[in-house]
Write a protein that holds these residues in place. Sequence first.
Motif, PDB file in Angstrom:
ATOM      1  N   GLU A   1      36.793  20.084   1.737  1.00 20.67           N
ATOM      2  CA  GLU A   1      36.404  20.362   0.029  1.00 20.67           C
ATOM      3  C   GLU A   1      37.982  20.612  -0.289  1.00 20.67           C
ATOM      4  OE1 GLU A   1      34.044  21.482   2.160  1.00 20.67           O
ATOM      5  OE2 GLU A   1      33.293  19.160   1.808  1.00 20.67           O
ATOM      6  N   SER A   2      38.650  21.988   0.163  1.00 19.31           N
ATOM      7  CA  SER A   2      39.890  22.938  -0.405  1.00 19.31           C
ATOM      8  C   SER A   2      41.101  21.970  -0.221  1.00 19.31           C
ATOM      9  CB  SER A   2      39.777  23.633   0.521  1.00 19.31           C
ATOM     10  OG  SER A   2      38.889  24.367   0.956  1.00 19.31           O
ATOM     11  N   ILE A   3      41.070  21.202   0.617  1.00 16.22           N
ATOM     12  CA  ILE A   3      42.470  20.340   0.935  1.00 16.22           C
ATOM     13  C   ILE A   3      42.057  18.936  -0.202  1.00 16.22           C
ATOM     14  CG2 ILE A   3      43.657  18.193   2.434  1.00 16.22           C
ATOM     15  CD1 ILE A   3      42.371  20.331   5.679  1.00 16.22           C
ATOM     16  N   ARG A   4      41.486  18.371  -0.534  1.00 19.05           N
ATOM     17  CA  ARG A   4      40.651  17.408  -1.258  1.00 19.05           C
ATOM     18  C   ARG A   4      41.589  18.336  -2.659  1.00 19.05           C
ATOM     19  NH1 ARG A   4      36.103  16.034   0.827  1.00 19.05           N
ATOM     20  NH2 ARG A   4      36.519  14.414   1.425  1.00 19.05           N
ATOM     21  N   ALA A   5      41.082  19.291  -3.128  1.00 24.13           N
ATOM     22  CA  ALA A   5      41.407  19.711  -4.220  1.00 24.13           C
ATOM     23  C   ALA A   5      43.365  19.719  -4.402  1.00 24.13           C
ATOM     24  CB  ALA A   5      40.884  21.368  -4.788  1.00 24.13           C
ATOM     25  N   PHE A   6      43.566  19.733  -2.779  1.00 20.80           N
ATOM     26  CA  PHE A   6      45.137  19.854  -3.312  1.00 20.80           C
ATOM     27  C   PHE A   6      46.189  18.483  -2.915  1.00 20.80           C
ATOM     28  CE2 PHE A   6      48.907  19.553  -0.467  1.00 20.80           C
ATOM     29  CZ  PHE A   6      49.840  19.949  -1.042  1.00 20.80           C
ATOM     30  N   ALA A   7      45.378  17.324  -2.430  1.00 13.87           N
ATOM     31  CA  ALA A   7      45.576  16.327  -1.756  1.00 13.87           C
ATOM     32  C   ALA A   7      45.133  14.917  -2.033  1.00 13.87           C
ATOM     33  CB  ALA A   7      45.471  16.267  -0.082  1.00 13.87           C
ATOM     34  N   GLY A   8      43.526  15.388  -3.255  1.00 15.21           N
ATOM     35  CA  GLY A   8      43.154  14.209  -3.925  1.00 15.21           C
ATOM     36  C   GLY A   8      42.042  13.583  -2.064  1.00 15.21           C
ATOM     37  N   ASP A   9      41.234  12.737  -2.809  1.00 16.16           N
ATOM     38  CA  ASP A   9      40.525  12.100  -1.856  1.00 16.16           C
ATOM     39  C   ASP A   9      40.936  11.884  -0.255  1.00 16.16           C
ATOM     40  OD1 ASP A   9      37.868  13.049  -3.008  1.00 16.16           O
ATOM     41  OD2 ASP A   9      38.223  11.322  -4.290  1.00 16.16           O
ATOM     42  N   ALA A  10      42.043  10.995  -0.474  1.00 17.79           N
ATOM     43  CA  ALA A  10      42.458  10.112   0.619  1.00 17.79           C
ATOM     44  C   ALA A  10      42.930  11.496   2.047  1.00 17.79           C
ATOM     45  CB  ALA A  10      43.582   9.315   0.526  1.00 17.79           C
ATOM     46  N   LEU A  11      41.864  12.206   2.766  1.00 15.57           N
ATOM     47  CA  LEU A  11      42.348  13.440   3.254  1.00 15.57           C
ATOM     48  C   LEU A  11      43.657  13.137   3.700  1.00 15.57           C
ATOM     49  CD1 LEU A  11      39.120  14.555   3.641  1.00 15.57           C
ATOM     50  CD2 LEU A  11      41.044  15.680   2.192  1.00 15.57           C
ATOM     51  N   LEU A  12      43.834  12.982   4.964  1.00 14.05           N
ATOM     52  CA  LEU A  12      45.699  12.446   5.468  1.00 14.05           C
ATOM     53  C   LEU A  12      46.625  11.608   5.029  1.00 14.05           C
ATOM     54  CD1 LEU A  12      43.750  11.498   8.966  1.00 14.05           C
ATOM     55  CD2 LEU A  12      44.161  13.710   7.790  1.00 14.05           C
ATOM     56  N   THR A  13      46.772  11.520   3.766  1.00 13.71           N
ATOM     57  CA  THR A  13      47.903  10.833   3.233  1.00 13.71           C
ATOM     58  C   THR A  13      48.419  12.012   2.127  1.00 13.71           C
ATOM     59  OG1 THR A  13      46.154   9.208   2.295  1.00 13.71           O
ATOM     60  CG2 THR A  13      48.234   9.624   1.221  1.00 13.71           C
ATOM     61  N   ALA A  14      49.671  11.915   3.025  1.00 18.41           N
ATOM     62  CA  ALA A  14      50.481  12.890   2.849  1.00 18.41           C
ATOM     63  C   ALA A  14      51.021  12.643   0.968  1.00 18.41           C
ATOM     64  CB  ALA A  14      52.336  12.554   3.144  1.00 18.41           C
ATOM     65  N   LYS A  15      51.397  14.638   0.706  1.00 24.07           N
ATOM     66  CA  LYS A  15      50.790  14.251  -0.920  1.00 24.07           C
ATOM     67  C   LYS A  15      53.258  14.561  -0.925  1.00 24.07           C
ATOM     68  CE  LYS A  15      50.311  18.251  -4.798  1.00 24.07           C
ATOM     69  NZ  LYS A  15      49.601  18.552  -4.889  1.00 24.07           N
ATOM     70  N   TYR A  16      53.084  13.982  -1.910  1.00 20.51           N
ATOM     71  CA  TYR A  16      55.050  13.841  -2.387  1.00 20.51           C
ATOM     72  C   TYR A  16      55.207  14.504  -3.216  1.00 20.51           C
ATOM     73  CZ  TYR A  16      55.965  12.144   2.571  1.00 20.51           C
ATOM     74  OH  TYR A  16      55.814  11.765   3.709  1.00 20.51           O
ATOM     75  N   TYR A  17      55.771  15.108  -4.257  1.00 22.08           N
ATOM     76  CA  TYR A  17      56.628  15.442  -5.568  1.00 22.08           C
ATOM     77  C   TYR A  17      57.702  14.615  -5.228  1.00 22.08           C
ATOM     78  CZ  TYR A  17      54.174  20.190  -3.929  1.00 22.08           C
ATOM     79  OH  TYR A  17      53.375  20.744  -3.247  1.00 22.08           O
TER      80      TYR A  17
END
Length: 104
Positions: free
Chosen positions: A62-78
């Motif tokens: 749930e904490s990761i989802r708050a950071f990265a969204g629902d696709a937990l294993l998808t990399a987050k890029y800026y």
Amino acid sequence: MICRIWHGITPRAKADAYARFLEQRAIPDYRSVSGNRSVAVLRRDEAEVTHFLTVTHWDSEESIRAFAGDALLTAKYYPEDRDYLLEFEPQVRHYVVSAFESSG
């Protein structure tokens, strides 16, 4: 606890600037999310490229989802990552932490 690991590669000439970017932009973003326990950025210079790993620890999915969204294993890029990275790996790796000790 879950350990989330992301890997990125920059040209060696841009590595110092990217390290500053991660310190000033990415780390505060990670740390702003409830449930983030720690962030470490690892760097390895290799010939003409530099490898970066971000290693983060989280209380839960749930904490990761708050950071990265629902696709937990998808990399987050800026958006700024386009100025530095040679490729965009689509996924991160998650590990369940089976043992952890902190000095603090």
